[in-house]
Write a protein that holds these residues in place. Sequence first.
Motif, PDB file in Angstrom:
ATOM      1  N   LEU A 157      -3.678   0.774   0.372  1.00 52.99           N
ATOM      2  CA  LEU A 157      -2.902   0.874   1.494  1.00 52.99           C
ATOM      3  C   LEU A 157      -2.552   2.350   1.721  1.00 52.99           C
ATOM      4  N   GLN A 158      -3.066   3.207   0.994  1.00 48.09           N
ATOM      5  CA  GLN A 158      -2.824   4.668   1.231  1.00 48.09           C
ATOM      6  C   GLN A 158      -3.890   5.120   2.472  1.00 48.09           C
ATOM      7  N   VAL A 159      -3.298   6.136   3.224  1.00 50.00           N
ATOM      8  CA  VAL A 159      -4.050   6.549   4.467  1.00 50.00           C
ATOM      9  C   VAL A 159      -4.352   8.240   4.550  1.00 50.00           C
ATOM     10  N   VAL A 160      -5.231   8.447   5.401  1.00 51.49           N
ATOM     11  CA  VAL A 160      -5.537  10.088   5.472  1.00 51.49           C
ATOM     12  C   VAL A 160      -5.866  10.778   4.349  1.00 51.49           C
ATOM     13  N   LYS A 161      -5.000  10.824   3.300  1.00 54.55           N
ATOM     14  CA  LYS A 161      -5.402  11.529   2.159  1.00 54.55           C
ATOM     15  C   LYS A 161      -4.797  10.923   0.778  1.00 54.55           C
ATOM     16  N   ALA A 162      -5.710  10.814  -0.233  1.00 58.26           N
ATOM     17  CA  ALA A 162      -5.235  10.344  -1.529  1.00 58.26           C
ATOM     18  C   ALA A 162      -4.419  11.297  -2.220  1.00 58.26           C
TER      19      ALA A 162
ATOM     20  N   CYS B  60      -4.014  -3.289  10.255  1.00 57.22           N
ATOM     21  CA  CYS B  60      -3.306  -2.862  11.099  1.00 57.22           C
ATOM     22  C   CYS B  60      -2.181  -1.924  10.848  1.00 57.22           C
ATOM     23  N   LEU B  61      -1.675  -2.233   9.381  1.00 56.96           N
ATOM     24  CA  LEU B  61      -0.707  -1.510   9.039  1.00 56.96           C
ATOM     25  C   LEU B  61      -1.336  -0.188   8.586  1.00 56.96           C
ATOM     26  N   LYS B  62      -2.419   0.016   7.846  1.00 52.61           N
ATOM     27  CA  LYS B  62      -3.129   1.377   7.519  1.00 52.61           C
ATOM     28  C   LYS B  62      -3.035   2.186   8.940  1.00 52.61           C
ATOM     29  N   THR B  63      -3.557   1.571   9.843  1.00 50.65           N
ATOM     30  CA  THR B  63      -3.942   2.148  11.222  1.00 50.65           C
ATOM     31  C   THR B  63      -2.594   3.045  11.885  1.00 50.65           C
ATOM     32  N   LEU B  64      -1.399   1.929  11.689  1.00 48.57           N
ATOM     33  CA  LEU B  64      -0.119   2.529  12.076  1.00 48.57           C
ATOM     34  C   LEU B  64       0.568   3.539  11.312  1.00 48.57           C
ATOM     35  N   LYS B  65       0.109   3.315  10.020  1.00 53.24           N
ATOM     36  CA  LYS B  65       0.670   4.378   9.078  1.00 53.24           C
ATOM     37  C   LYS B  65       0.092   5.711   9.105  1.00 53.24           C
ATOM     38  N   ALA B  66      -1.420   5.687   9.440  1.00 53.84           N
ATOM     39  CA  ALA B  66      -1.928   7.082   9.873  1.00 53.84           C
ATOM     40  C   ALA B  66      -1.737   7.759  11.100  1.00 53.84           C
ATOM     41  N   VAL B  67      -1.514   6.701  12.114  1.00 49.13           N
ATOM     42  CA  VAL B  67      -0.852   7.204  13.286  1.00 49.13           C
ATOM     43  C   VAL B  67       0.436   8.043  13.054  1.00 49.13           C
TER      44      VAL B  67
ATOM     45  N   MET C 121       3.671   1.749 -19.492  1.00 49.52           N
ATOM     46  CA  MET C 121       3.733   2.393 -18.152  1.00 49.52           C
ATOM     47  C   MET C 121       2.431   1.983 -17.409  1.00 49.52           C
ATOM     48  N   THR C 122       2.711   1.931 -16.051  1.00 46.99           N
ATOM     49  CA  THR C 122       1.380   1.518 -15.411  1.00 46.99           C
ATOM     50  C   THR C 122       1.591   2.398 -13.813  1.00 46.99           C
ATOM     51  N   LEU C 123       0.564   2.606 -13.255  1.00 43.63           N
ATOM     52  CA  LEU C 123       0.553   3.267 -11.891  1.00 43.63           C
ATOM     53  C   LEU C 123       0.758   2.154 -10.813  1.00 43.63           C
ATOM     54  N   ALA C 124       1.396   2.595  -9.860  1.00 42.11           N
ATOM     55  CA  ALA C 124       1.495   1.358  -8.803  1.00 42.11           C
ATOM     56  C   ALA C 124       1.685   2.409  -7.360  1.00 42.11           C
ATOM     57  N   GLY C 125       1.764   1.467  -6.533  1.00 43.14           N
ATOM     58  CA  GLY C 125       1.928   2.056  -4.991  1.00 43.14           C
ATOM     59  C   GLY C 125       0.712   1.984  -4.295  1.00 43.14           C
ATOM     60  N   SER C 126       0.711   2.492  -3.062  1.00 38.08           N
ATOM     61  CA  SER C 126      -0.172   2.525  -2.009  1.00 38.08           C
ATOM     62  C   SER C 126      -1.601   2.788  -2.223  1.00 38.08           C
ATOM     63  N   LEU C 127      -1.781   3.949  -3.393  1.00 39.40           N
ATOM     64  CA  LEU C 127      -2.972   4.073  -3.743  1.00 39.40           C
ATOM     65  C   LEU C 127      -3.817   3.187  -4.545  1.00 39.40           C
ATOM     66  N   LEU C 128      -2.849   2.236  -5.243  1.00 39.26           N
ATOM     67  CA  LEU C 128      -3.714   1.044  -6.082  1.00 39.26           C
ATOM     68  C   LEU C 128      -3.736  -0.067  -5.356  1.00 39.26           C
ATOM     69  N   ASP C 129      -3.005  -0.239  -3.918  1.00 35.33           N
ATOM     70  CA  ASP C 129      -3.100  -1.269  -3.414  1.00 35.33           C
ATOM     71  C   ASP C 129      -3.983  -1.304  -2.230  1.00 35.33           C
TER      72      ASP C 129
ATOM     73  N   ARG D 237     -11.971   4.138  11.309  1.00 36.40           N
ATOM     74  CA  ARG D 237     -13.296   4.465  10.207  1.00 36.40           C
ATOM     75  C   ARG D 237     -13.068   5.919   9.854  1.00 36.40           C
ATOM     76  N   THR D 238     -12.889   6.882  10.662  1.00 36.76           N
ATOM     77  CA  THR D 238     -12.821   8.366  10.498  1.00 36.76           C
ATOM     78  C   THR D 238     -11.502   8.974  10.174  1.00 36.76           C
ATOM     79  N   ARG D 239     -10.367   8.355  10.499  1.00 38.95           N
ATOM     80  CA  ARG D 239      -9.231   9.094  10.303  1.00 38.95           C
ATOM     81  C   ARG D 239      -8.126   8.362   9.332  1.00 38.95           C
ATOM     82  N   VAL D 240      -8.416   6.954   9.125  1.00 43.53           N
ATOM     83  CA  VAL D 240      -7.600   6.185   8.352  1.00 43.53           C
ATOM     84  C   VAL D 240      -8.134   5.901   6.902  1.00 43.53           C
ATOM     85  N   CYS D 241      -9.334   5.355   6.882  1.00 43.93           N
ATOM     86  CA  CYS D 241      -9.760   5.078   5.563  1.00 43.93           C
ATOM     87  C   CYS D 241     -10.444   6.321   4.555  1.00 43.93           C
TER      88      CYS D 241
END
Length: 404
Positions: free
Chosen positions: A130-135, A305-312, A120-128, A80-84
């Motif tokens: 799946l981005q963590v800690v900071k945008a 689980c993936l997002k938490t592991l990415k933040a870790v 042209m389109t934007l893509a990646g974890s920010l759109l999906d 809640r506090t470090r990943v999202c």
Amino acid sequence: MTDSWEELSLVSASPKLLHKGIEGVVMKQIAAATKKAELSQPIPLPSPEPQRCDTEPLQRRKRMDLCVLTFVERLQQYYRTRVCLSAEEVSVSQQRALEIATEIQAFLHSKHPDMPLGDMTLAGSLLDDLQVVKADHTCLIVPLQLESSLWTPIAGEDTFLGHPQYCMVRRENLEYFPRGRSYWDRHLLGGYLSSRLVSEQLGKTVMESMNWPLLTGTLECEVRPVLGSPELKLEIQGLTKSSYDSGESFYITVLPTVRLGEMTLTAQREITGSFDYVWYQSLYTSETARLAALDKADSGVRRKCLKTLKAVCRNCPSLRKLNGSHLSNVILHMSEKETDWSESAFADRFQQAVTELIGYLEMGILPSYFKPNVSLFQGFTEDDIDEMGFMLYCAVTEPEILLI
């Protein structure tokens, strides 16, 4: 490695690890974890004024409350506090990136109206989500429109390179349709479409020719190209007042892309290196879609689980070389044999993923889920594997060290 990570933790670390002080850092982190009032906040410095007696019991109670938290509760708090990311932060980043992408597309069309490009389109974890800690980053996909009758993708396994994700794009029918029939013939190198030449043209057009000071004034944030990088990358500062004050940057990677049949090929010079005619087959979309489909089918927590592991891994210096692709494939492999991905099993799956990672590091191989003959650990040195393995092995018995 002559010593196992278990022996390292029970007896003594190797001279290299002792020199780095990894073991000492781990023990200090474990000790610090029990003293923090909240995992998301630093420990407050003591006030120079004498402490009032009535505040001491409150602080003692906070420490006691933290100590009695179960690992499941700590993991949920960490998520809640470090990943999202906040919805506002994501929205602002996406909107600014879209505005910059619109400006780049308009400039390219005016500068090279004959260049056949798709939207042209934007893509990646920010759109999906799946981005963590900071945008702080996203990709701008620049699709090259190639004539299917003139261009053929060559799978990496069929090239002399022998790398399953290094592909080539061959020019066909030169005897009937000579050079010049396709716009992209000017980027030919030995009969193949050159990723280097395509990147260089886009770099000169976008990075060197656009009026970035004017764009900065229009968007009210500072936009400038990143020079000296093998990637086509833009740096944006001042997306929000807080990010401007803290000096944080947002990055947009401009990614030339070719889609032929079922293959998506990207010009990623930082990966393919000195091979001027080689394209990289990206599996990100397939991996992300597969995880989303599996979670939708059973209301699972794979992406959580993936997002938490990415933040870790992002927050732990010893694990930063493990990226989203490594972790996505670990979870996809786990999904083949593990059926319980309910919310109540979140902590169990997280710890299982740590154990699975240790196993792959011990083998020195992490096979790609969609291309098993690709090892995603290719490029890691023995020192990298040693350091990551030791940190993860310590986390088997003390998982809280990953949540600091």
